[in-house]
Design a protein around this motif. Structure first.
Motif, PDB file in Angstrom:
ATOM      1  N   HIS A  91       0.800  -1.216   0.000  1.00 31.45           N
ATOM      2  CA  HIS A  91       0.000   0.000   0.000  1.00 31.45           C
ATOM      3  C   HIS A  91       0.835   1.270   0.000  1.00 31.45           C
ATOM      4  O   HIS A  91       0.431   2.285  -0.541  1.00 31.45           O
ATOM      5  CB  HIS A  91      -0.915   0.042   1.242  1.00 31.45           C
ATOM      6  CG  HIS A  91      -1.642  -1.234   1.503  1.00 31.45           C
ATOM      7  ND1 HIS A  91      -2.172  -2.001   0.509  1.00 31.45           N
ATOM      8  CD2 HIS A  91      -1.934  -1.861   2.674  1.00 31.45           C
ATOM      9  CE1 HIS A  91      -2.774  -3.062   1.049  1.00 31.45           C
ATOM     10  NE2 HIS A  91      -2.627  -2.998   2.359  1.00 31.45           N
ATOM     11  N   LYS A  92       1.991   1.204   0.650  1.00 28.81           N
ATOM     12  CA  LYS A  92       2.753   2.432   0.896  1.00 28.81           C
ATOM     13  C   LYS A  92       4.239   2.131   0.860  1.00 28.81           C
ATOM     14  O   LYS A  92       4.689   1.111   1.376  1.00 28.81           O
ATOM     15  CB  LYS A  92       2.361   3.005   2.271  1.00 28.81           C
ATOM     16  CG  LYS A  92       3.020   4.335   2.627  1.00 28.81           C
ATOM     17  CD  LYS A  92       2.517   4.816   3.964  1.00 28.81           C
ATOM     18  CE  LYS A  92       3.211   6.123   4.364  1.00 28.81           C
ATOM     19  NZ  LYS A  92       2.965   7.194   3.379  1.00 28.81           N
ATOM     20  N   THR A  93       5.021   3.016   0.243  1.00 31.17           N
ATOM     21  CA  THR A  93       6.473   2.866   0.267  1.00 31.17           C
ATOM     22  C   THR A  93       6.995   3.175   1.668  1.00 31.17           C
ATOM     23  O   THR A  93       6.443   4.012   2.384  1.00 31.17           O
ATOM     24  CB  THR A  93       7.145   3.802  -0.752  1.00 31.17           C
ATOM     25  OG1 THR A  93       6.707   5.150  -0.511  1.00 31.17           O
ATOM     26  CG2 THR A  93       6.796   3.409  -2.179  1.00 31.17           C
ATOM     27  N   VAL A  94       8.050   2.478   2.063  1.00 33.17           N
ATOM     28  CA  VAL A  94       8.629   2.622   3.398  1.00 33.17           C
ATOM     29  C   VAL A  94       9.967   3.337   3.264  1.00 33.17           C
ATOM     30  O   VAL A  94      10.891   2.845   2.618  1.00 33.17           O
ATOM     31  CB  VAL A  94       8.822   1.248   4.066  1.00 33.17           C
ATOM     32  CG1 VAL A  94       9.410   1.417   5.462  1.00 33.17           C
ATOM     33  CG2 VAL A  94       7.494   0.508   4.135  1.00 33.17           C
ATOM     34  N   ALA A 124       8.798  12.749  10.705  1.00 31.40           N
ATOM     35  CA  ALA A 124       7.563  13.404  10.270  1.00 31.40           C
ATOM     36  C   ALA A 124       7.025  14.375  11.308  1.00 31.40           C
ATOM     37  O   ALA A 124       6.112  15.157  11.020  1.00 31.40           O
ATOM     38  CB  ALA A 124       6.494  12.373   9.938  1.00 31.40           C
ATOM     39  N   GLY A 125       7.535  14.309  12.537  1.00 37.46           N
ATOM     40  CA  GLY A 125       7.074  15.224  13.576  1.00 37.46           C
ATOM     41  C   GLY A 125       5.817  14.764  14.275  1.00 37.46           C
ATOM     42  O   GLY A 125       5.217  15.510  15.042  1.00 37.46           O
ATOM     43  N   SER A 126       5.375  13.514  14.032  1.00 38.59           N
ATOM     44  CA  SER A 126       4.196  12.973  14.706  1.00 38.59           C
ATOM     45  C   SER A 126       4.385  11.471  14.856  1.00 38.59           C
ATOM     46  O   SER A 126       5.300  10.891  14.291  1.00 38.59           O
ATOM     47  CB  SER A 126       2.917  13.270  13.916  1.00 38.59           C
ATOM     48  OG  SER A 126       2.878  12.495  12.730  1.00 38.59           O
ATOM     49  N   ASP A 127       3.496  10.836  15.639  1.00 37.45           N
ATOM     50  CA  ASP A 127       3.583   9.394  15.847  1.00 37.45           C
ATOM     51  C   ASP A 127       2.510   8.645  15.071  1.00 37.45           C
ATOM     52  O   ASP A 127       2.110   7.542  15.434  1.00 37.45           O
ATOM     53  CB  ASP A 127       3.498   9.054  17.332  1.00 37.45           C
ATOM     54  CG  ASP A 127       2.192   9.538  17.953  1.00 37.45           C
ATOM     55  OD1 ASP A 127       1.401  10.197  17.246  1.00 37.45           O
ATOM     56  OD2 ASP A 127       1.978   9.264  19.150  1.00 37.45           O
ATOM     57  N   VAL A 128       2.009   9.225  13.981  1.00 40.92           N
ATOM     58  CA  VAL A 128       0.985   8.586  13.161  1.00 40.92           C
ATOM     59  C   VAL A 128       1.563   7.357  12.464  1.00 40.92           C
ATOM     60  O   VAL A 128       2.660   7.402  11.910  1.00 40.92           O
ATOM     61  CB  VAL A 128       0.435   9.569  12.113  1.00 40.92           C
ATOM     62  CG1 VAL A 128      -0.481   8.851  11.121  1.00 40.92           C
ATOM     63  CG2 VAL A 128      -0.316  10.694  12.798  1.00 40.92           C
ATOM     64  N   ARG A 129       0.818   6.264  12.514  1.00 41.01           N
ATOM     65  CA  ARG A 129       1.216   5.054  11.809  1.00 41.01           C
ATOM     66  C   ARG A 129       0.312   4.838  10.603  1.00 41.01           C
ATOM     67  O   ARG A 129      -0.875   5.149  10.642  1.00 41.01           O
ATOM     68  CB  ARG A 129       1.124   3.827  12.723  1.00 41.01           C
ATOM     69  CG  ARG A 129       2.053   3.866  13.917  1.00 41.01           C
ATOM     70  CD  ARG A 129       1.963   2.557  14.683  1.00 41.01           C
ATOM     71  NE  ARG A 129       2.668   2.628  15.960  1.00 41.01           N
ATOM     72  CZ  ARG A 129       2.742   1.631  16.823  1.00 41.01           C
ATOM     73  NH1 ARG A 129       2.144   0.485  16.552  1.00 41.01           N
ATOM     74  NH2 ARG A 129       3.396   1.772  17.964  1.00 41.01           N
ATOM     75  N   GLU A 130       0.894   4.291   9.548  1.00 43.77           N
ATOM     76  CA  GLU A 130       0.128   3.959   8.355  1.00 43.77           C
ATOM     77  C   GLU A 130       0.399   2.520   7.964  1.00 43.77           C
ATOM     78  O   GLU A 130       1.507   2.009   8.176  1.00 43.77           O
ATOM     79  CB  GLU A 130       0.500   4.886   7.196  1.00 43.77           C
ATOM     80  CG  GLU A 130       0.093   6.328   7.412  1.00 43.77           C
ATOM     81  CD  GLU A 130       0.400   7.181   6.194  1.00 43.77           C
ATOM     82  OE1 GLU A 130      -0.527   7.516   5.451  1.00 43.77           O
ATOM     83  OE2 GLU A 130       1.589   7.501   5.997  1.00 43.77           O
ATOM     84  N   ARG A 131      -0.613   1.876   7.404  1.00 44.59           N
ATOM     85  CA  ARG A 131      -0.440   0.487   6.979  1.00 44.59           C
ATOM     86  C   ARG A 131       0.326   0.438   5.673  1.00 44.59           C
ATOM     87  O   ARG A 131      -0.037   1.083   4.695  1.00 44.59           O
ATOM     88  CB  ARG A 131      -1.795  -0.180   6.810  1.00 44.59           C
ATOM     89  CG  ARG A 131      -1.696  -1.640   6.386  1.00 44.59           C
ATOM     90  CD  ARG A 131      -2.498  -2.546   7.273  1.00 44.59           C
ATOM     91  NE  ARG A 131      -2.172  -2.387   8.665  1.00 44.59           N
ATOM     92  CZ  ARG A 131      -3.085  -2.508   9.647  1.00 44.59           C
ATOM     93  NH1 ARG A 131      -4.335  -2.778   9.359  1.00 44.59           N
ATOM     94  NH2 ARG A 131      -2.718  -2.368  10.902  1.00 44.59           N
ATOM     95  N   ALA A 132       1.415  -0.337   5.653  1.00 45.31           N
ATOM     96  CA  ALA A 132       2.235  -0.472   4.452  1.00 45.31           C
ATOM     97  C   ALA A 132       1.925  -1.762   3.697  1.00 45.31           C
ATOM     98  O   ALA A 132       1.827  -1.762   2.467  1.00 45.31           O
ATOM     99  CB  ALA A 132       3.722  -0.438   4.816  1.00 45.31           C
ATOM    100  N   VAL A 133       1.781  -2.874   4.418  1.00 42.71           N
ATOM    101  CA  VAL A 133       1.541  -4.171   3.788  1.00 42.71           C
ATOM    102  C   VAL A 133       0.636  -5.009   4.686  1.00 42.71           C
ATOM    103  O   VAL A 133       0.666  -4.878   5.915  1.00 42.71           O
ATOM    104  CB  VAL A 133       2.860  -4.955   3.548  1.00 42.71           C
ATOM    105  CG1 VAL A 133       2.634  -6.101   2.565  1.00 42.71           C
ATOM    106  CG2 VAL A 133       3.974  -4.058   3.051  1.00 42.71           C
TER     107      VAL A 133
END
Length: 353
Positions: free
Chosen positions: A251-254, A287-296
Motif C-alpha cells: 500500500h505504501k512505500t517505506v 515526520a514530527g508525529s507518531d501517526v502510523r500507516e499500513r504499508a503491507v
C-alpha cells in the motif's frame, strides 16, 4: 552471480545457500527466498523500463517499485548447500505497471539434479529517478503472439479488480486504528490466537533500502515471514515451514528512517495447515508525529513437519472472540480457494528445463 539471457531484459541469479540462510530447522528460510525473488523481479522490471530502445521523449529513467505479489507457493523446501537459481522475465506491460514472473529452482551440485521450488508473479510500477513519488508510464512489451498478449491483459485486469474489491484502489490512505488488531480478550491459553501472536519492530536502515532511500519489497517480505514463522512455531511447537503467501498488495512505500511495526496472528487451521495474518505498519521518525500507516497486509500458510520430514497434523486453533470467529470463517474460505487454485494449476506447472 548474474548473467543475461537471450532477452536483455530477463535476469538469471544464482547463489549458493549458506548456513546464514537457514531457519532454526536447517532449511533455507522462506523469507530469504522471498527476498531473492523480489531482487530478480526488480532487476527484470527496471531493465525493461530503462531499455535504451525505450528512452525517448515519452519515457525517462526510472526505478521499479513493488506494488503486488500474487500467491506464491513453496512447492518444495530448499536446503543449505544447494544452489538457488532464479529466472525473472517481464511477461506483460500495462500503461503504468509491469508484470514479472520468477521461477526458482534448487540445484544439488553433488547429484547434478534440479528441483522447482517456487514460482511467483510480481507487479511493479516505474517511479521517476529524478522526482520522488512520480509514477511514470511503462514501456510496452512486444509479445510473441496475440494469445500471449490477451492472457497477460487478463491477468492485469484480474489483479486490478482484486485490488479494487478489497477497497485499495491502488493508492489507499490507511491510518491505523488502535484496536484493529488487538480485539481479543488477552487470554494466554495454549493454542489461542493471543498465545501465539508475535510482533517485531525494525528500524529501516541504509542496507534495507534501494539507491533512492526506500525499503525494498524483498526486505519487507523477509521480515513478514520471520514474524509469521514465530507465530507458527509458537502454535505448533514443531519444525514448521512456509507453504505459501497469498496475493499481497504494497500500500505504501517505506522510507529510510521509518520504524516498521510487524504483527502476526493465527487466523485459521485446517488439518495440516495454519494460516497467519501479518500486518506491517510504518511510523516515520522525521515526520514530527507518531501517526502510523499500513504499508503491507498479507496471509501466510505454514505446515508442520515431523521427524521424517513429512507434513503432520496441525493443532487446531481455539477461537474465542467474535472477531476471531469471523476471521476463522474468512480463513476457511481462503483455504478452499487456495485448494481450488492449486488443483487448477497442477496441469500448467512451468518446466525446469
Amino acid at each position: 552471480m548474474m548473467t543475461e539471457n537471450e532477452d536483455e531484459c530477463d535476469v538469471q541469479i544464482c547463489r549458493l545457500m549458506k548456513p546464514d540462510d537457514a531457519n532454526i530447522a536447517g532449511n533455507v528460510h522462506g523469507g530469504t527466498i522471498l527476498k531473492m525473488i523480489e531482487e530478480a523481479g526488480i532487476i527484470a522490471s527496471t531493465r525493461h523500463c530503462n531499455n535504451p530502445a525505450h528512452m525517448n521523449d515519452e519515457y525517462e529513467p526510472s526505478v521499479s517499485a513493488l506494488v503486488r505479489v500474487e500467491t506464491t507457493d513453496f512447492l518444495q523446501p530448499m536446503f543449505i548447500g544447494e544452489v538457488a537459481e532464479l529466472r525473472g522475465k517481464v511477461t506483460y506491460s500495462a500503461p503504468h505497471s509491469v508484470e514479472v514472473q520468477v521461477m526458482v529452482t534448487a540445484e544439488n551440485l553433488l547429484k547434478g539434479t534440479k528441483r522447482l521450488t517456487n514460482f511467483a508473479t510480481l507487479w511493479y510500477v516505474p517511479m521517476s529517478a529524478d522526482e520522488k513519488g512520480k509514477v511514470l508510464p511503462a514501456p510496452p512489451l512486444k509479445c510473441p503472439s496475440k494469445d500471449v498478449e490477451e492472457a497477460g491483459r487478463a491477468r492485469y485486469e484480474a489483479q486490478k479488480a482484486e485490488r479494487r474489491r478489497i477497497g485499495l484502489g491502488g493508492r489507499p490512505s490507511l491510518l491505523i486504528k488502535s484496536n484493529d488488531f488487538y480485539d481479543d480478550d488477552g487470554s494466554s491459553e495454549t493454542l489461542t490466537v493471543s498465545h501465539s501472536r508475535s510482533s517485531l519492530i525494525h528500524l529501516v536502515g541504509p542496507s534495507d533500502c534501494n539507491t533512492y532511500g526506500y525499503a525494498s519489497g524483498g526486505v519487507t517480505m523477509k521480515l513478514m515471514d520471520e514474524v509469521a514463522g514465530c507465530v507458527a512455531a509458537r502454535h505448533c511447537r514443531t519444525n514448521i515451514v512456509t507453504a505459501s503467501m497469498d496475493a499481497t498488495n504494497f500500500h505504501k512505500t517505506v522510507r529510510l528512517g521509518s520504524i516498521c511495526h510487524l504483527t502476526g496472528r493465527a487466523t485459521f487451521t485446517s488439518n495440516r495447515s495454519l494460516e497467519i495474518e501479518v500486518m506491517v505498519d510504518t511510523e516515520y521518525l522525521l515526520a514530527g508525529s507518531d501517526v502510523r500507516e499500513r504499508a503491507v497486509h498479507a496471509f501466510f500458510t505454514y505446515v508442520s513437519l515431523g521427524p521424517d520430514g513429512r507434513t503432520q497434523p496441525i493443532p487446531q486453533l481455539k477461537v474465542q472472540t467474535e472477531g476471531e470467529k469471523i476471521r476463522y470463517e474468512e480463513g476457511k474460505l481462503r483455504y478452499e480457494q487456495r485448494k481450488s487454485k492449486r488443483a487448477a494449476n497442477k496441469q500448467s506447472k512451468p518446466s525446469t528445463s
